[in-house]
Design a protein around this motif. Structure first.
Motif, PDB file in Angstrom:
ATOM      1  N   HIS A   8      25.990  34.551  33.635  1.00 33.98           N
ATOM      2  CA  HIS A   8      27.458  33.700  33.942  1.00 33.98           C
ATOM      3  C   HIS A   8      28.737  34.690  33.187  1.00 33.98           C
ATOM      4  CE1 HIS A   8      29.454  29.974  32.200  1.00 33.98           C
ATOM      5  NE2 HIS A   8      30.265  31.368  30.988  1.00 33.98           N
ATOM      6  N   ARG A   9      30.036  34.005  34.056  1.00 33.50           N
ATOM      7  CA  ARG A   9      31.056  35.176  33.781  1.00 33.50           C
ATOM      8  C   ARG A   9      31.745  33.853  32.959  1.00 33.50           C
ATOM      9  NH1 ARG A   9      35.393  34.993  36.859  1.00 33.50           N
ATOM     10  NH2 ARG A   9      36.750  36.917  37.141  1.00 33.50           N
ATOM     11  N   PRO A  10      32.042  34.128  32.091  1.00 33.07           N
ATOM     12  CA  PRO A  10      33.707  33.237  31.670  1.00 33.07           C
ATOM     13  C   PRO A  10      34.711  33.132  32.038  1.00 33.07           C
ATOM     14  CG  PRO A  10      33.010  34.320  29.980  1.00 33.07           C
ATOM     15  CD  PRO A  10      32.309  35.124  30.948  1.00 33.07           C
ATOM     16  N   ALA A  11      34.827  31.754  32.360  1.00 33.40           N
ATOM     17  CA  ALA A  11      36.132  31.652  33.527  1.00 33.40           C
ATOM     18  C   ALA A  11      37.397  32.512  32.868  1.00 33.40           C
ATOM     19  CB  ALA A  11      36.769  30.696  33.581  1.00 33.40           C
ATOM     20  N   LEU A  12      37.259  32.989  31.549  1.00 32.88           N
ATOM     21  CA  LEU A  12      38.777  32.879  31.252  1.00 32.88           C
ATOM     22  C   LEU A  12      38.980  34.641  31.191  1.00 32.88           C
ATOM     23  CD1 LEU A  12      40.625  30.550  29.047  1.00 32.88           C
ATOM     24  CD2 LEU A  12      41.327  30.812  30.820  1.00 32.88           C
ATOM     25  N   ALA A  13      37.793  35.112  31.331  1.00 31.08           N
ATOM     26  CA  ALA A  13      37.054  36.452  32.090  1.00 31.08           C
ATOM     27  C   ALA A  13      38.005  37.055  31.626  1.00 31.08           C
ATOM     28  CB  ALA A  13      35.842  37.008  31.973  1.00 31.08           C
ATOM     29  N   ASP A  14      38.649  37.284  32.821  1.00 29.04           N
ATOM     30  CA  ASP A  14      40.534  38.437  33.459  1.00 29.04           C
ATOM     31  C   ASP A  14      41.458  37.468  32.885  1.00 29.04           C
ATOM     32  OD1 ASP A  14      38.068  40.224  34.619  1.00 29.04           O
ATOM     33  OD2 ASP A  14      37.819  38.679  36.287  1.00 29.04           O
ATOM     34  N   SER A  17      45.120  38.598  28.007  1.00 23.91           N
ATOM     35  CA  SER A  17      45.482  38.481  26.400  1.00 23.91           C
ATOM     36  C   SER A  17      45.455  39.891  26.027  1.00 23.91           C
ATOM     37  CB  SER A  17      43.565  39.031  26.389  1.00 23.91           C
ATOM     38  OG  SER A  17      43.095  38.962  25.331  1.00 23.91           O
ATOM     39  N   GLY A  18      46.340  39.139  24.139  1.00 28.23           N
ATOM     40  CA  GLY A  18      47.561  39.935  23.598  1.00 28.23           C
ATOM     41  C   GLY A  18      48.259  39.633  23.008  1.00 28.23           C
ATOM     42  N   SER A  19      49.518  39.985  22.584  1.00 32.23           N
ATOM     43  CA  SER A  19      50.656  39.630  22.451  1.00 32.23           C
ATOM     44  C   SER A  19      51.848  39.298  23.048  1.00 32.23           C
ATOM     45  CB  SER A  19      50.797  40.336  20.554  1.00 32.23           C
ATOM     46  OG  SER A  19      50.050  39.865  19.854  1.00 32.23           O
ATOM     47  N   PHE A  20      52.317  38.043  23.254  1.00 30.86           N
ATOM     48  CA  PHE A  20      53.733  38.270  24.399  1.00 30.86           C
ATOM     49  C   PHE A  20      54.467  37.618  23.505  1.00 30.86           C
ATOM     50  CE2 PHE A  20      49.507  37.720  26.463  1.00 30.86           C
ATOM     51  CZ  PHE A  20      50.125  39.109  27.226  1.00 30.86           C
ATOM     52  N   GLY A  21      56.018  38.231  23.704  1.00 26.52           N
ATOM     53  CA  GLY A  21      57.065  37.186  23.567  1.00 26.52           C
ATOM     54  C   GLY A  21      58.119  37.794  22.151  1.00 26.52           C
ATOM     55  N   ARG A  28      54.445  32.310  15.666  1.00 29.79           N
ATOM     56  CA  ARG A  28      53.773  32.666  16.349  1.00 29.79           C
ATOM     57  C   ARG A  28      52.985  31.633  16.795  1.00 29.79           C
ATOM     58  NH1 ARG A  28      54.762  37.050  18.739  1.00 29.79           N
ATOM     59  NH2 ARG A  28      52.930  37.234  20.560  1.00 29.79           N
ATOM     60  N   ILE A  29      53.054  31.158  18.510  1.00 32.19           N
ATOM     61  CA  ILE A  29      51.734  30.459  19.226  1.00 32.19           C
ATOM     62  C   ILE A  29      50.541  30.891  19.213  1.00 32.19           C
ATOM     63  CG2 ILE A  29      51.442  28.829  21.212  1.00 32.19           C
ATOM     64  CD1 ILE A  29      53.416  27.845  19.682  1.00 32.19           C
ATOM     65  N   THR A  30      49.286  30.820  19.450  1.00 33.46           N
ATOM     66  CA  THR A  30      47.855  30.879  18.843  1.00 33.46           C
ATOM     67  C   THR A  30      47.293  30.318  20.583  1.00 33.46           C
ATOM     68  OG1 THR A  30      47.588  31.568  16.651  1.00 33.46           O
ATOM     69  CG2 THR A  30      45.904  31.539  17.924  1.00 33.46           C
ATOM     70  N   LEU A  31      46.255  30.746  21.712  1.00 31.85           N
ATOM     71  CA  LEU A  31      46.278  30.452  22.550  1.00 31.85           C
ATOM     72  C   LEU A  31      45.002  30.741  22.447  1.00 31.85           C
ATOM     73  CD1 LEU A  31      47.103  29.084  24.530  1.00 31.85           C
ATOM     74  CD2 LEU A  31      48.120  30.346  26.427  1.00 31.85           C
ATOM     75  N   ALA A  32      43.280  30.238  22.469  1.00 30.71           N
ATOM     76  CA  ALA A  32      42.316  30.738  22.064  1.00 30.71           C
ATOM     77  C   ALA A  32      41.262  30.473  23.350  1.00 30.71           C
ATOM     78  CB  ALA A  32      41.561  30.776  21.197  1.00 30.71           C
ATOM     79  N   ALA A 186      47.451  35.709  22.113  1.00 27.62           N
ATOM     80  CA  ALA A 186      46.531  34.992  23.001  1.00 27.62           C
ATOM     81  C   ALA A 186      44.810  35.699  23.308  1.00 27.62           C
ATOM     82  CB  ALA A 186      46.728  35.009  24.871  1.00 27.62           C
ATOM     83  N   HIS A 187      43.654  34.606  23.129  1.00 27.30           N
ATOM     84  CA  HIS A 187      42.784  35.404  22.718  1.00 27.30           C
ATOM     85  C   HIS A 187      42.048  34.500  23.751  1.00 27.30           C
ATOM     86  CE1 HIS A 187      44.256  37.050  18.541  1.00 27.30           C
ATOM     87  NE2 HIS A 187      44.861  36.033  18.648  1.00 27.30           N
TER      88      HIS A 187
END
Length: 190
Positions: A8-14, A17-21, A28-32, A186-187
């Motif tokens: 199984h490979r998570p859909a968002l594995a690639d 990820s990090g801090s942007f903007g 800030r906005i948090t995306l997980a 983004a995590h």
């Protein structure tokens, strides 16, 4: 016959990820990327009547696990994966008034939160997300940009998006772009 193991490979594995903007302001906005647990689609049988009290029986009891997305249609969400036997065991709980289909392999959940989360999402959808019109626990099928997603308000400043697996990374990238003016962390969990 050749034996091989499926991994199984998570859909968002690639995904990014990090801090942007914008620089860190504490607003800030948090995306997980949320756990790829289970997503059960429940479809009501014809003339089955009101099932509002019946559908929660197959949920895991967590807050907002049951999400209506159309007439006689619900998604039941949870963080823990379910085996085929566990899903099959839930079928009798619906008293023959609805059917269950496992959608966990084809759907991905994304969490987005922050003080400006409504403004960020308004860039991509026409749904009025003001808390007075879209209270905690409310869900709606919508387009975010060009991608169809089920949006659920998870808290006063947080939403959860349920999207088809093949579109998850594209939606992720769009959410990062829409959040840049506020700054985004983004995590993906990798």
């Amino acid at each position: 016959m050749v034996d091989f193991a499926l991994h199984h490979r998570p859909a968002l594995a690639d995904a990014k990820s990090g801090s942007f903007g914008a620089p860190s302001t504490g607003k800030r906005i948090t995306l997980a990327a949320l756990p790829e647990g289970h997503v059960l689609q429940v479809l009501a049988a014809r003339e089955s009547g009101d099932l509002q009290s019946l559908i929660p029986r197959i949920g895991d009891g967590t807050h907002h696990a049951v999400r209506p997305y159309g007439p006689g249609q619900w998604f039941v969400i949870g963080d823990a994966p379910l085996s085929a036997a566990e899903i099959f065991a839930k079928t009798p709980l619906l008293d023959g008034k609805a059917s269950i289909s496992d959608q966990g392999h084809g759907r991905v959940r994304i969490g987005i939160s922050g003080w400006a989360v409504e403004t960020v999402l308004a860039k991509g959808t026409a749904v009025d997300l003001a808390i007075s019109n879209f209270p905690v626990g409310h869900s709606a099928m919508t387009l975010i940009g060009h991608i169809s997603a089920l949006i659920t308000r998870a808290g006063t400043e947080s939403f959860e998006l349920l999207v088809l697996r093949g579109f998850a990374e594209s939606l992720w990238d769009e959410l990062v772009q829409m959040s840049l003016e506020f700054g985004v962390d983004a995590h993906t969990g990798k």
